[in-house]
Design a protein around this motif. Structure first.
Motif, PDB file in Angstrom:
ATOM      1  N   UNK A  49      40.618  27.008  69.365  1.00 10.02           N
ATOM      2  CA  UNK A  49      40.861  26.236  70.586  1.00 10.02           C
ATOM      3  C   UNK A  49      41.331  24.823  70.266  1.00 10.02           C
ATOM      4  N   UNK A  50      40.906  24.307  69.131  1.00  6.70           N
ATOM      5  CA  UNK A  50      41.229  22.928  68.767  1.00  6.70           C
ATOM      6  C   UNK A  50      42.698  22.752  68.381  1.00  6.70           C
ATOM      7  N   UNK A  51      43.439  23.834  68.304  1.00  6.88           N
ATOM      8  CA  UNK A  51      44.887  23.722  68.118  1.00  6.88           C
ATOM      9  C   UNK A  51      45.572  23.386  69.433  1.00  6.88           C
ATOM     10  N   UNK A  52      44.845  23.542  70.537  1.00  6.10           N
ATOM     11  CA  UNK A  52      45.416  23.328  71.867  1.00  6.10           C
ATOM     12  C   UNK A  52      44.796  22.141  72.598  1.00  6.10           C
ATOM     13  N   UNK A  53      43.545  21.823  72.312  1.00  6.72           N
ATOM     14  CA  UNK A  53      42.851  20.687  72.920  1.00  6.72           C
ATOM     15  C   UNK A  53      42.060  19.969  71.836  1.00  6.72           C
ATOM     16  N   UNK A  54      41.924  18.660  71.971  1.00  2.00           N
ATOM     17  CA  UNK A  54      41.296  17.872  70.912  1.00  2.00           C
ATOM     18  C   UNK A  54      39.789  18.079  70.815  1.00  2.00           C
ATOM     19  N   UNK A  55      39.138  18.201  71.953  1.00  2.00           N
ATOM     20  CA  UNK A  55      37.684  18.347  72.000  1.00  2.00           C
ATOM     21  C   UNK A  55      37.292  18.732  73.428  1.00  2.00           C
ATOM     22  N   UNK A  56      35.999  18.773  73.690  1.00  2.00           N
ATOM     23  CA  UNK A  56      35.525  19.169  75.023  1.00  2.00           C
ATOM     24  C   UNK A  56      36.038  18.215  76.095  1.00  2.00           C
ATOM     25  N   UNK A  57      35.985  16.922  75.847  1.00  2.00           N
ATOM     26  CA  UNK A  57      36.495  15.952  76.820  1.00  2.00           C
ATOM     27  C   UNK A  57      37.993  16.148  77.030  1.00  2.00           C
ATOM     28  N   UNK A  58      38.702  16.432  75.964  1.00  2.00           N
ATOM     29  CA  UNK A  58      40.140  16.703  76.071  1.00  2.00           C
ATOM     30  C   UNK A  58      40.428  17.942  76.894  1.00  2.00           C
ATOM     31  N   UNK A  59      39.565  18.936  76.754  1.00  2.00           N
ATOM     32  CA  UNK A  59      39.698  20.150  77.560  1.00  2.00           C
ATOM     33  C   UNK A  59      39.505  19.818  79.038  1.00  2.00           C
ATOM     34  N   UNK A  60      38.472  19.048  79.350  1.00  2.00           N
ATOM     35  CA  UNK A  60      38.235  18.662  80.747  1.00  2.00           C
ATOM     36  C   UNK A  60      39.380  17.817  81.289  1.00  2.00           C
ATOM     37  N   UNK A  61      39.916  16.919  80.468  1.00  2.00           N
ATOM     38  CA  UNK A  61      41.060  16.107  80.909  1.00  2.00           C
ATOM     39  C   UNK A  61      42.264  17.001  81.225  1.00  2.00           C
ATOM     40  N   UNK A  62      42.515  17.974  80.361  1.00  2.51           N
ATOM     41  CA  UNK A  62      43.656  18.871  80.568  1.00  2.51           C
ATOM     42  C   UNK A  62      43.477  19.690  81.849  1.00  2.51           C
ATOM     43  N   UNK A  63      42.266  20.165  82.085  1.00  2.00           N
ATOM     44  CA  UNK A  63      42.001  20.926  83.312  1.00  2.00           C
ATOM     45  C   UNK A  63      42.182  20.017  84.531  1.00  2.00           C
ATOM     46  N   UNK A  64      41.617  18.817  84.476  1.00  2.00           N
ATOM     47  CA  UNK A  64      41.723  17.915  85.626  1.00  2.00           C
ATOM     48  C   UNK A  64      43.161  17.470  85.850  1.00  2.00           C
ATOM     49  N   UNK A  65      43.931  17.294  84.781  1.00  4.33           N
ATOM     50  CA  UNK A  65      45.342  16.945  84.961  1.00  4.33           C
ATOM     51  C   UNK A  65      46.054  18.032  85.747  1.00  4.33           C
ATOM     52  N   UNK A  66      45.728  19.268  85.441  1.00  2.00           N
ATOM     53  CA  UNK A  66      46.358  20.401  86.132  1.00  2.00           C
ATOM     54  C   UNK A  66      45.890  20.480  87.593  1.00  2.00           C
ATOM     55  N   UNK A  67      44.583  20.411  87.803  1.00  4.67           N
ATOM     56  CA  UNK A  67      44.014  20.570  89.149  1.00  4.67           C
ATOM     57  C   UNK A  67      44.394  19.410  90.063  1.00  4.67           C
ATOM     58  N   UNK A  68      44.338  18.187  89.541  1.00  3.18           N
ATOM     59  CA  UNK A  68      44.554  17.012  90.379  1.00  3.18           C
ATOM     60  C   UNK A  68      46.007  16.550  90.440  1.00  3.18           C
ATOM     61  N   UNK A  69      46.915  17.258  89.786  1.00  3.39           N
ATOM     62  CA  UNK A  69      48.322  16.840  89.779  1.00  3.39           C
ATOM     63  C   UNK A  69      48.887  16.723  91.195  1.00  3.39           C
ATOM     64  N   UNK A  70      48.528  17.642  92.067  1.00  3.88           N
ATOM     65  CA  UNK A  70      49.060  17.631  93.436  1.00  3.88           C
ATOM     66  C   UNK A  70      48.577  16.417  94.233  1.00  3.88           C
ATOM     67  N   UNK A  71      47.460  15.839  93.836  1.00  7.46           N
ATOM     68  CA  UNK A  71      46.952  14.660  94.528  1.00  7.46           C
ATOM     69  C   UNK A  71      47.963  13.523  94.412  1.00  7.46           C
ATOM     70  N   UNK A  72      48.600  13.442  93.267  1.00  7.29           N
ATOM     71  CA  UNK A  72      49.551  12.360  93.017  1.00  7.29           C
ATOM     72  C   UNK A  72      50.985  12.711  93.387  1.00  7.29           C
ATOM     73  N   UNK A  73      51.168  13.821  94.085  1.00  2.00           N
ATOM     74  CA  UNK A  73      52.519  14.185  94.512  1.00  2.00           C
ATOM     75  C   UNK A  73      53.148  12.986  95.204  1.00  2.00           C
ATOM     76  N   UNK A  74      54.434  12.899  95.105  1.00  2.00           N
ATOM     77  CA  UNK A  74      55.143  11.737  95.656  1.00  2.00           C
ATOM     78  C   UNK A  74      54.695  11.458  97.081  1.00  2.00           C
ATOM     79  N   UNK A  75      54.318  10.209  97.309  1.00  2.00           N
ATOM     80  CA  UNK A  75      53.975   9.825  98.672  1.00  2.00           C
ATOM     81  C   UNK A  75      55.112   8.962  99.217  1.00  2.00           C
TER      82      UNK A  75
END
Length: 182
Positions: A49-75
């Motif tokens: 897994x560490x070839x794709x994410x740096x650590x547990x916090x990095x995994x959570x950041x990657x998930x949140x980037x994906x989930x919350x991306x629509x929040x920042x959609x162009x306003x």
């Protein structure tokens, strides 16, 4: 039986997207998200897994980037700051409501608060700064209100009428807060 390094037993390669999908599913199932549990779910070694994410916090950041991306959609930059704040908060509320365990996991691991979650915060502070000198205080009020209401939805998932009422009250309260701010 030894597992092949970084490859599922079927011999197919593993993608970052597959890792994030499985991790989000583990979180939302309430299974707890650890690198070992994720590796077991994916049928790979934890180290792969560490070839794709740096650590547990990095995994959570990657998930949140994906989930919350629509929040920042162009306003609409031509809208007033209060309307833009409302739009951001309604989108954020929806994401927290849809993925409550992710939000709780980020709360539990402050190092995961970066990327898109940080960008949302920064945008809100900038917009609030156009309306008040107490932008950080208002950020805390508005985001805490969004978190509290959205996280409470989890308990109402089997009660659609109560959930709809709660959603309506959230929007009404948000509008009242923004009216006071403006």
């Amino acid at each position: 039986m030894n597992k092949p390094r970084g490859r599922p037993v079927r011999g197919d390669g593993m993608t970052r997207g597959q890792i994030l999908d499985a991790a989000l599913l583990l979180l939302e199932e309430g299974q707890g998200l650890s690198m070992r549990a994720l590796a077991t779910r994916l049928n790979v070694t934890p180290m792969s897994l560490y070839h794709h994410v740096s650590d547990h916090a990095g995994l959570l950041r990657a998930i949140s980037d994906r989930v919350y991306a629509a929040v920042l959609a162009a306003d609409a930059a031509d809208e007033d700051p209060a309307t833009r704040i409302r739009t951001l908060l309604v989108r954020y509320h929806g994401a927290v409501k849809d993925y409550p365990q992710l939000t709780l996991a980020i709360f539990a691991q402050p190092a995961a608060f970066a990327g898109t979650t940080r960008d949302i915060t920064d945008r809100l502070i900038a917009l609030l700064g156009m309306l008040t000198k107490e932008a950080v205080l208002w950020l805390e009020i508005l985001v805490d209100h969004a978190h509290g209401n959205a996280l409470a939805f989890h308990a109402l998932r089997d009660h659609p009428q109560q959930a709809a009422s709660m959603q309506s009250r959230y929007l009404e309260a948000l509008d009242q807060l923004l009216a006071r701010l403006a």
